[in-house]
Every structure is written in C-alpha cells, then in structure tokens.
Design a protein around this motif. Structure first.
Motif, PDB file in Angstrom:
ATOM      1  N   GLU A 147       0.824  -1.205   0.000  1.00  0.00           N
ATOM      2  CA  GLU A 147       0.000   0.000   0.000  1.00  0.00           C
ATOM      3  C   GLU A 147       0.860   1.259   0.000  1.00  0.00           C
ATOM      4  O   GLU A 147       0.479   2.284  -0.587  1.00  0.00           O
ATOM      5  CB  GLU A 147      -0.936   0.004   1.203  1.00  0.00           C
ATOM      6  N   MET A 148       2.061   1.166   0.651  1.00  0.00           N
ATOM      7  CA  MET A 148       2.971   2.308   0.628  1.00  0.00           C
ATOM      8  C   MET A 148       3.554   2.503  -0.766  1.00  0.00           C
ATOM      9  O   MET A 148       3.733   3.640  -1.226  1.00  0.00           O
ATOM     10  CB  MET A 148       4.083   2.108   1.653  1.00  0.00           C
ATOM     11  N   LYS A 149       3.862   1.396  -1.439  1.00  0.00           N
ATOM     12  CA  LYS A 149       4.343   1.496  -2.825  1.00  0.00           C
ATOM     13  C   LYS A 149       3.281   2.167  -3.699  1.00  0.00           C
ATOM     14  O   LYS A 149       3.583   3.039  -4.520  1.00  0.00           O
ATOM     15  CB  LYS A 149       4.676   0.108  -3.365  1.00  0.00           C
ATOM     16  N   ALA A 155       1.799   9.315  -6.029  1.00  0.00           N
ATOM     17  CA  ALA A 155       2.403  10.632  -5.827  1.00  0.00           C
ATOM     18  C   ALA A 155       3.420  10.965  -6.911  1.00  0.00           C
ATOM     19  O   ALA A 155       3.999  12.063  -6.894  1.00  0.00           O
ATOM     20  CB  ALA A 155       3.068  10.688  -4.448  1.00  0.00           C
ATOM     21  N   GLY A 156       3.677  10.029  -7.822  1.00  0.00           N
ATOM     22  CA  GLY A 156       4.596  10.288  -8.924  1.00  0.00           C
ATOM     23  C   GLY A 156       6.052  10.022  -8.603  1.00  0.00           C
ATOM     24  O   GLY A 156       6.948  10.583  -9.253  1.00  0.00           O
ATOM     25  N   ALA A 157       6.328   9.157  -7.628  1.00  0.00           N
ATOM     26  CA  ALA A 157       7.710   8.864  -7.252  1.00  0.00           C
ATOM     27  C   ALA A 157       8.397   8.046  -8.338  1.00  0.00           C
ATOM     28  O   ALA A 157       7.790   7.167  -8.960  1.00  0.00           O
ATOM     29  CB  ALA A 157       7.751   8.098  -5.928  1.00  0.00           C
ATOM     30  N   SER A 158       9.667   8.343  -8.567  1.00  0.00           N
ATOM     31  CA  SER A 158      10.456   7.576  -9.519  1.00  0.00           C
ATOM     32  C   SER A 158      10.939   6.285  -8.863  1.00  0.00           C
ATOM     33  O   SER A 158      10.769   6.060  -7.659  1.00  0.00           O
ATOM     34  CB  SER A 158      11.653   8.400  -9.998  1.00  0.00           C
ATOM     35  N   LYS A 159      11.570   5.416  -9.653  1.00  0.00           N
ATOM     36  CA  LYS A 159      12.077   4.159  -9.126  1.00  0.00           C
ATOM     37  C   LYS A 159      13.181   4.403  -8.098  1.00  0.00           C
ATOM     38  O   LYS A 159      13.267   3.708  -7.085  1.00  0.00           O
ATOM     39  CB  LYS A 159      12.611   3.296 -10.265  1.00  0.00           C
ATOM     40  N   THR A 160      14.005   5.427  -8.371  1.00  0.00           N
ATOM     41  CA  THR A 160      15.063   5.767  -7.407  1.00  0.00           C
ATOM     42  C   THR A 160      14.480   6.277  -6.098  1.00  0.00           C
ATOM     43  O   THR A 160      14.919   5.900  -5.010  1.00  0.00           O
ATOM     44  CB  THR A 160      16.001   6.822  -8.006  1.00  0.00           C
ATOM     45  N   GLN A 161      13.465   7.137  -6.203  1.00  0.00           N
ATOM     46  CA  GLN A 161      12.823   7.643  -4.995  1.00  0.00           C
ATOM     47  C   GLN A 161      12.097   6.545  -4.239  1.00  0.00           C
ATOM     48  O   GLN A 161      12.086   6.530  -3.006  1.00  0.00           O
ATOM     49  CB  GLN A 161      11.846   8.765  -5.368  1.00  0.00           C
ATOM     50  N   MET A 162      11.511   5.619  -4.978  1.00  0.00           N
ATOM     51  CA  MET A 162      10.841   4.492  -4.340  1.00  0.00           C
ATOM     52  C   MET A 162      11.833   3.683  -3.502  1.00  0.00           C
ATOM     53  O   MET A 162      11.518   3.252  -2.381  1.00  0.00           O
ATOM     54  CB  MET A 162      10.206   3.597  -5.409  1.00  0.00           C
ATOM     55  N   PHE A 163      13.038   3.509  -4.038  1.00  0.00           N
ATOM     56  CA  PHE A 163      14.042   2.720  -3.318  1.00  0.00           C
ATOM     57  C   PHE A 163      14.593   3.474  -2.122  1.00  0.00           C
ATOM     58  O   PHE A 163      14.673   2.926  -1.014  1.00  0.00           O
ATOM     59  CB  PHE A 163      15.175   2.343  -4.279  1.00  0.00           C
ATOM     60  N   THR A 164      14.974   4.737  -2.328  1.00  0.00           N
ATOM     61  CA  THR A 164      15.639   5.480  -1.256  1.00  0.00           C
ATOM     62  C   THR A 164      14.691   5.915  -0.151  1.00  0.00           C
ATOM     63  O   THR A 164      15.080   5.961   1.023  1.00  0.00           O
ATOM     64  CB  THR A 164      16.348   6.716  -1.833  1.00  0.00           C
ATOM     65  N   LYS A 165      13.444   6.234  -0.511  1.00  0.00           N
ATOM     66  CA  LYS A 165      12.499   6.755   0.485  1.00  0.00           C
ATOM     67  C   LYS A 165      11.680   5.670   1.169  1.00  0.00           C
ATOM     68  O   LYS A 165      11.184   5.882   2.289  1.00  0.00           O
ATOM     69  CB  LYS A 165      11.546   7.752  -0.185  1.00  0.00           C
ATOM     70  N   LEU A 166      11.526   4.502   0.540  1.00  0.00           N
ATOM     71  CA  LEU A 166      10.639   3.483   1.099  1.00  0.00           C
ATOM     72  C   LEU A 166      11.316   2.134   1.278  1.00  0.00           C
ATOM     73  O   LEU A 166      11.377   1.601   2.395  1.00  0.00           O
ATOM     74  CB  LEU A 166       9.398   3.330   0.206  1.00  0.00           C
TER      75      LEU A 166
END
Length: 250
Positions: A147-149, A155-166
């Motif tokens: 659900e967080m993904k 929210a328009g997160a990129s793959k890099t942001q998905m990895f670093t932020k979550l």
C-alpha cells in the motif's frame, strides 16, 4: 540496569554449567590434556595472555576487515538483484549453490590460486559473510508494504525515490539481522582462513596448541572466539538500536 536485569539469568546458568564442569573433572580425575577444568583454562588465559594477545589482535583485524568487505559485497549484490529482477531470477539459484561448497574444502584451492597472503583469507571471510546480508536485504526489500508502494506511485515517485524513500528504510531491520549473523560468521571465517598458513592468529594458536596436546590453550582460544562473536554481535545490535530507532518506537 535493564541489560543487567535481562542478562543475569544466562550468567547464572553459565556459572552453574562451569561449576558442574569443574566438579566432574575433579571427581573423575580427568587428566588436563584430555579435559582441563575451567579454573585451569582461566589460569592459562591469565598467565599466557601476553603470548596470546598477538594472535588475538591479528584475528580481530582480519575479522573486521573481512566483515566490512563481505557485507559491502553482500549489500551491493542485494541492491543490484533487487533493481534488476531478471538478473535476480538468473543469479539467485547460484547464490544458494555457492553456500553448498564447504569453506574448509575451498580454502586449499584459494591458497593454490592466490598464495599464502591476505587475499585468500579475505575471500574466505567474504564468502561466509556476504550471503546472510544479501538474503536478509532482499527479504527486507520484498517485504515493503504494497500500500505504501501504491501511495508513492500515485504521488509520482520515480524508481530511485521508491528505493531510497521506502524500500531501503523498510529493509533496515532485516538487513541488521543479516549483519548480526555475518558478524559472528566473520570470526569463524577468520579462524578458518588462518589455518591456511598464517604466521599468527587464533587459528595458528589453536593449531600449535592441539599439536602439542595443550588442551587448555585450545579451550582458551575457543572461549575467546565465542567472546569475540558476542562482542561483534553486540556492536551490530547497538548500531541497530541507534539507526532503526524509529522502528522500535513504532
């Protein structure tokens, strides 16, 4: 105080087992070369510490160096496999197979290929350390709440942001579990690597002691190895409490 309250029960059990060991050796009159009493082992540790300290420092340095390299390799492999799912499908079975090769069998081959220097010893420690870190990190990445993904994707997160932020923060508890396992394995790997032909180290000390039937010195080495493993485990646990404080509070 909390650590003392949690740790007194294991300490009492350990002291009780040592007392039983001491009594059995005394009552059965077991010779020291066959099974030394705990007091004899402690006496050898105190009287021979100056002779043993050189080997101890060598093993500590080798363990820490191998642990850092092995865990770095394991973490890098985990990140690459997570970001490249197709590569993970192809390589993951090979990671499992790599752990089916006994290190004690592979060690002589490393000496033949790389000589008697420090390189084969670092390779041995790396082989025993990288796998727990890789598997633990991959498990942490996979256990990211879907659900967080979904929320970050909306929210328009990129793959890099998905990895670093979550995914990366979510993997830290699992990663530290792998690091704690590797911390204990690093000491074992260092001792095994020293059997390859090192000039000093706990592995060399054990070999010399066993060949001269100094069983008390062998037990000194065994107890020191156990203490080093506990210290490394405790150091990683302390780092976990500092870095994953948010998870514990939650």
């Amino acid at each position: 105080m909390r650590v003392f309250m949690k740790g007194w029960r294991p300490a009492v059990v350990l002291l009780f087992l040592l007392f039983i060991w001491e009594m059995v050796v005394k009552i059965a009159d077991i010779p020291g070369w066959l099974m030394p009493a705990p007091t004899a082992i402690l006496r050898e540790l105190i009287t021979g510490f100056n002779r043993f300290s050189e080997h101890l420092l060598s093993t500590i340095g080798l363990s820490i160096g191998g642990f850092i390299i092995g865990c770095s390799v394991g973490l890098l492999v985990a990140i690459l496999l997570h970001l490249l799912p197709k590569v993970q499908e192809a390589v993951y079975p090979l990671l499992i197979l790599s752990q089916n090769v006994p290190i004690i069998v592979l060690a002589p081959l490393l000496v033949i290929w790389f000589g008697f220097g420090i390189l084969p010893k670092i390779i041995v420690i790396t082989l025993v350390c990288f796998f727990p870190v890789t598997i633990a990190a991959l498990g942490g990445f996979r256990n990211t709440p879907p659900e967080m993904k979904h929320y970050l994707l909306m929210a328009g997160a990129s793959k890099t942001q998905m990895f670093t932020k979550l995914e990366w923060p979510n993997s830290l508890p699992s990663l530290f579990s792998g690091l704690k396992i590797s911390a204990t394995y690093s000491v074992m790997g260092a001792v095994i690597s020293e059997w390859l032909g090192a000039k000093k180290g706990i592995g060399v000390y054990m070999t010399l002691a066993s060949s001269s039937f100094r069983t008390d010195r062998v037990f000194v080495a065994i107890f020191i190895i156990m203490m080093l493993s506990l210290l490394f485990f405790g150091a990683i646990s302390l780092c976990e409490k500092r870095l994953v404080k948010w998870r514990r509070e939650a």
